[in-house]
Design a protein around this motif. Sequence first.
Motif, mmCIF file in Angstrom:
data_model
loop_
_atom_site.group_PDB
_atom_site.id
_atom_site.type_symbol
_atom_site.label_atom_id
_atom_site.label_comp_id
_atom_site.label_asym_id
_atom_site.label_seq_id
_atom_site.Cartn_x
_atom_site.Cartn_y
_atom_site.Cartn_z
ATOM 1 N N THR A 42 0.828 -1.199 0.000
ATOM 2 C CA THR A 42 0.000 0.000 0.000
ATOM 3 C C THR A 42 0.863 1.249 0.000
ATOM 4 O OG1 THR A 42 -1.668 1.247 1.248
ATOM 5 C CG2 THR A 42 -0.152 -0.087 2.518
ATOM 6 N N VAL A 43 0.357 2.306 -0.636
ATOM 7 C CA VAL A 43 0.951 3.631 -0.494
ATOM 8 C C VAL A 43 -0.116 4.528 0.129
ATOM 9 C CG1 VAL A 43 2.682 3.447 -2.299
ATOM 10 C CG2 VAL A 43 0.378 4.168 -2.921
ATOM 11 N N ASP A 44 0.284 5.285 1.149
ATOM 12 C CA ASP A 44 -0.655 6.099 1.920
ATOM 13 C C ASP A 44 -0.042 7.462 2.230
ATOM 14 O OD1 ASP A 44 -2.889 4.142 2.562
ATOM 15 O OD2 ASP A 44 -1.163 3.041 3.326
ATOM 16 N N PRO A 45 -0.887 8.489 2.391
ATOM 17 C CA PRO A 45 -0.368 9.832 2.665
ATOM 18 C C PRO A 45 0.476 9.928 3.932
ATOM 19 C CG PRO A 45 -2.644 9.978 1.943
ATOM 20 C CD PRO A 45 -2.348 8.510 2.147
ATOM 21 N N TYR A 46 0.135 9.164 4.967
ATOM 22 C CA TYR A 46 0.855 9.290 6.234
ATOM 23 C C TYR A 46 2.345 9.009 6.085
ATOM 24 C CZ TYR A 46 1.414 4.237 6.877
ATOM 25 O OH TYR A 46 1.800 2.926 6.738
ATOM 26 N N MET A 47 2.713 8.215 5.090
ATOM 27 C CA MET A 47 4.120 7.871 4.884
ATOM 28 C C MET A 47 4.973 9.114 4.637
ATOM 29 S SD MET A 47 3.654 4.674 2.270
ATOM 30 C CE MET A 47 2.754 3.199 2.702
ATOM 31 N N ARG A 48 4.366 10.085 3.963
ATOM 32 C CA ARG A 48 5.070 11.326 3.649
ATOM 33 C C ARG A 48 5.515 12.040 4.919
ATOM 34 N NH1 ARG A 48 7.395 15.224 3.510
ATOM 35 N NH2 ARG A 48 7.561 16.901 1.977
ATOM 36 N N VAL A 49 4.729 11.922 5.973
ATOM 37 C CA VAL A 49 5.004 12.609 7.229
ATOM 38 C C VAL A 49 5.924 11.796 8.134
ATOM 39 C CG1 VAL A 49 3.969 13.668 9.257
ATOM 40 C CG2 VAL A 49 2.741 13.705 7.081
ATOM 41 N N TYR A 50 5.615 10.519 8.281
ATOM 42 C CA TYR A 50 6.278 9.710 9.295
ATOM 43 C C TYR A 50 7.765 9.507 9.039
ATOM 44 C CZ TYR A 50 1.956 8.349 11.689
ATOM 45 O OH TYR A 50 0.806 8.351 12.412
ATOM 46 N N VAL A 51 8.163 9.435 7.752
ATOM 47 C CA VAL A 51 9.572 9.129 7.484
ATOM 48 C C VAL A 51 10.504 10.285 7.843
ATOM 49 C CG1 VAL A 51 9.083 7.456 5.676
ATOM 50 C CG2 VAL A 51 9.368 9.856 5.061
ATOM 51 N N ALA A 52 9.946 11.481 8.067
ATOM 52 C CA ALA A 52 10.791 12.627 8.405
ATOM 53 C C ALA A 52 11.574 12.394 9.692
ATOM 54 C CB ALA A 52 9.940 13.883 8.525
ATOM 55 N N ALA A 53 11.028 11.576 10.582
ATOM 56 C CA ALA A 53 11.685 11.325 11.864
ATOM 57 C C ALA A 53 12.527 10.061 11.857
ATOM 58 C CB ALA A 53 10.632 11.238 12.970
ATOM 59 N N LEU A 54 12.625 9.402 10.705
ATOM 60 C CA LEU A 54 13.343 8.130 10.613
ATOM 61 C C LEU A 54 14.675 8.315 9.893
ATOM 62 C CD1 LEU A 54 10.318 5.851 9.674
ATOM 63 C CD2 LEU A 54 11.314 6.208 11.936
ATOM 64 N N PRO A 55 15.648 7.462 10.161
ATOM 65 C CA PRO A 55 16.970 7.627 9.547
ATOM 66 C C PRO A 55 16.971 7.255 8.070
ATOM 67 C CG PRO A 55 16.905 5.633 10.867
ATOM 68 C CD PRO A 55 15.606 6.342 11.126
ATOM 69 N N LEU A 56 17.831 7.889 7.310
ATOM 70 C CA LEU A 56 18.027 7.504 5.923
ATOM 71 C C LEU A 56 18.624 6.100 5.876
ATOM 72 C CD1 LEU A 56 19.457 10.797 4.366
ATOM 73 C CD2 LEU A 56 17.123 9.901 4.201
ATOM 74 N N GLY A 57 18.334 5.418 4.790
ATOM 75 C CA GLY A 57 18.847 4.056 4.629
ATOM 76 C C GLY A 57 17.865 2.985 5.044
ATOM 77 N N ILE A 58 16.755 3.373 5.678
ATOM 78 C CA ILE A 58 15.760 2.378 6.089
ATOM 79 C C ILE A 58 14.975 1.887 4.877
ATOM 80 C CG2 ILE A 58 15.475 3.380 8.384
ATOM 81 C CD1 ILE A 58 12.713 4.470 7.266
ATOM 82 N N THR A 59 14.373 0.709 5.025
ATOM 83 C CA THR A 59 13.380 0.272 4.052
ATOM 84 C C THR A 59 12.185 1.207 4.161
ATOM 85 O OG1 THR A 59 14.069 -2.038 4.212
ATOM 86 C CG2 THR A 59 11.853 -1.615 3.373
ATOM 87 N N MET A 60 11.714 1.726 3.028
ATOM 88 C CA MET A 60 10.582 2.643 3.049
ATOM 89 C C MET A 60 9.391 1.982 3.731
ATOM 90 S SD MET A 60 9.348 5.577 2.438
ATOM 91 C CE MET A 60 7.747 6.369 2.222
ATOM 92 N N ILE A 61 8.760 2.738 4.624
ATOM 93 C CA ILE A 61 7.717 2.187 5.478
ATOM 94 C C ILE A 61 6.426 1.910 4.712
ATOM 95 C CG2 ILE A 61 8.663 3.309 7.525
ATOM 96 C CD1 ILE A 61 6.439 5.402 7.263
#
Length: 335
Positions: free
Chosen positions: A45-64
Motif C-alpha cells: 500500500t501507499v498512503d499519505p501518512y508515509m510522507r510525514v512519518y519518514v521525516a523522523a526516521l533515519p536515511l537508509g531504512i526500508t521505506m515504510i
Amino acid sequence: MAVAKVFKLVKRFDGLPKEDDFNLVEEELASPKEGEVLCKTIYLTVDPYMRVYVAALPLGITMIGEVLARVTESKSPDFKEGDLVASRQGWSSAFLATSDKLEKITHLPEGVPESLALGCLGMPGRTAYFGLLDVAGPVKSGETVLVNGAAGAVGTVVGQIAKIKGCRVIGYAGSDKKVEMLKSLGFDEAFNYKTVDLDESLSKAAPKGVNIYFDNVGGEFSDTVLTKHMCLFGRVPICGCISQYNKKGNEHGLFPYSEGKMLYGSILGKQLKVQGFIVTTFNDKKKEANEQLAEWLKEGKLKYKETVTEGFENTPKAFIGLLTGENFGKAVVKV
C-alpha cells in the motif's frame, strides 16, 4: 535462499517526493528460524501518512508501509504455508518476520480482491469506521456529514458509512471524474474543489450547517469550514492534513490549519469537538471493525474503489501519484 527487492529511503523529501529519493536494492533472506515466517508480498500500500512519518526516521531504512503477503515457509505454530497475512514490513517484495509482526487475514468475503485487506477492509476502512463512529459519534440519522479528500481510500468509506447511518453526505474531491465517482457511491452532493467556491457551494449544499466535518485535508479549506459552516456542537475528527504535506519548508507536514483569524473563536462559540486521531489507538477493536466492514460489503452497502499499479519497481511512482491526487479510492501496488 530467497532474494527480496527492497526500496531504501536515501534522500529527505524536499516538497513532493521524487523517484530518486529511493534506491532499489536486493537483499538475501535467510531460511526462517524457530518462530519466524518467510513471506512473499502480493500487494503493498501507499498512503499519505508515509510522507510525514519518514521525516523522523533515519536515511537508509526500508521505506515504510503495510504489505499483504503469502506465507511461503513457516517455523511458527501460528502460521502455515499459504496463509494470507498483513504486516508493516515496508516496500519489500519478500521478507522474514517473527510471528508477532504478522496479522492473519481471515475476514475477506469470498470472491473479493485480496487487496481489499489493505483498503476498505483494512487500515483505511478502519480509519473511516473509528473516525466517524467513535471520534465523531454518536452519529445520528439526518445529520449532515462533510468529507474532504472524499475520493481517497478513507474518504470513500467515510461517506458510505455515513449514508448507512442515515446521514446527508457532502464530499469534495479534485476532479470532475472523482465527483462522478462520489455520486455513484451515494454521496448526496459532491464538488470539485478546484472549480467551485467552497464557501458558496457549501452554503447551498448545507444551508443549516455541518454536523460532522471529517477532515483529511486541513489548510484554508478547514479554516473556511470551521469558521463559517459548522453547526452548534459540531464534531471534527481530524484524520490528515494532506494539503500541507508537500509544502516547501514544511518537511514534517504537521500544520493542519492556516491562520484563520476566527478559528478558535468559532470552536469556542459553536462548542465544537475537534479531535485528531490515529487509527492504531483503536487496535483493541480491530476485529469488530473488520467484521462489520466485511458484512456491509457482502450486503452491498459498501462499495470499493481501487487504483492498482502493476509492478514492484513502480512503487515510487504510485506513491508520488497518490500525493498528487491521481488515485481513485485506495492506491495499491500489485507486486
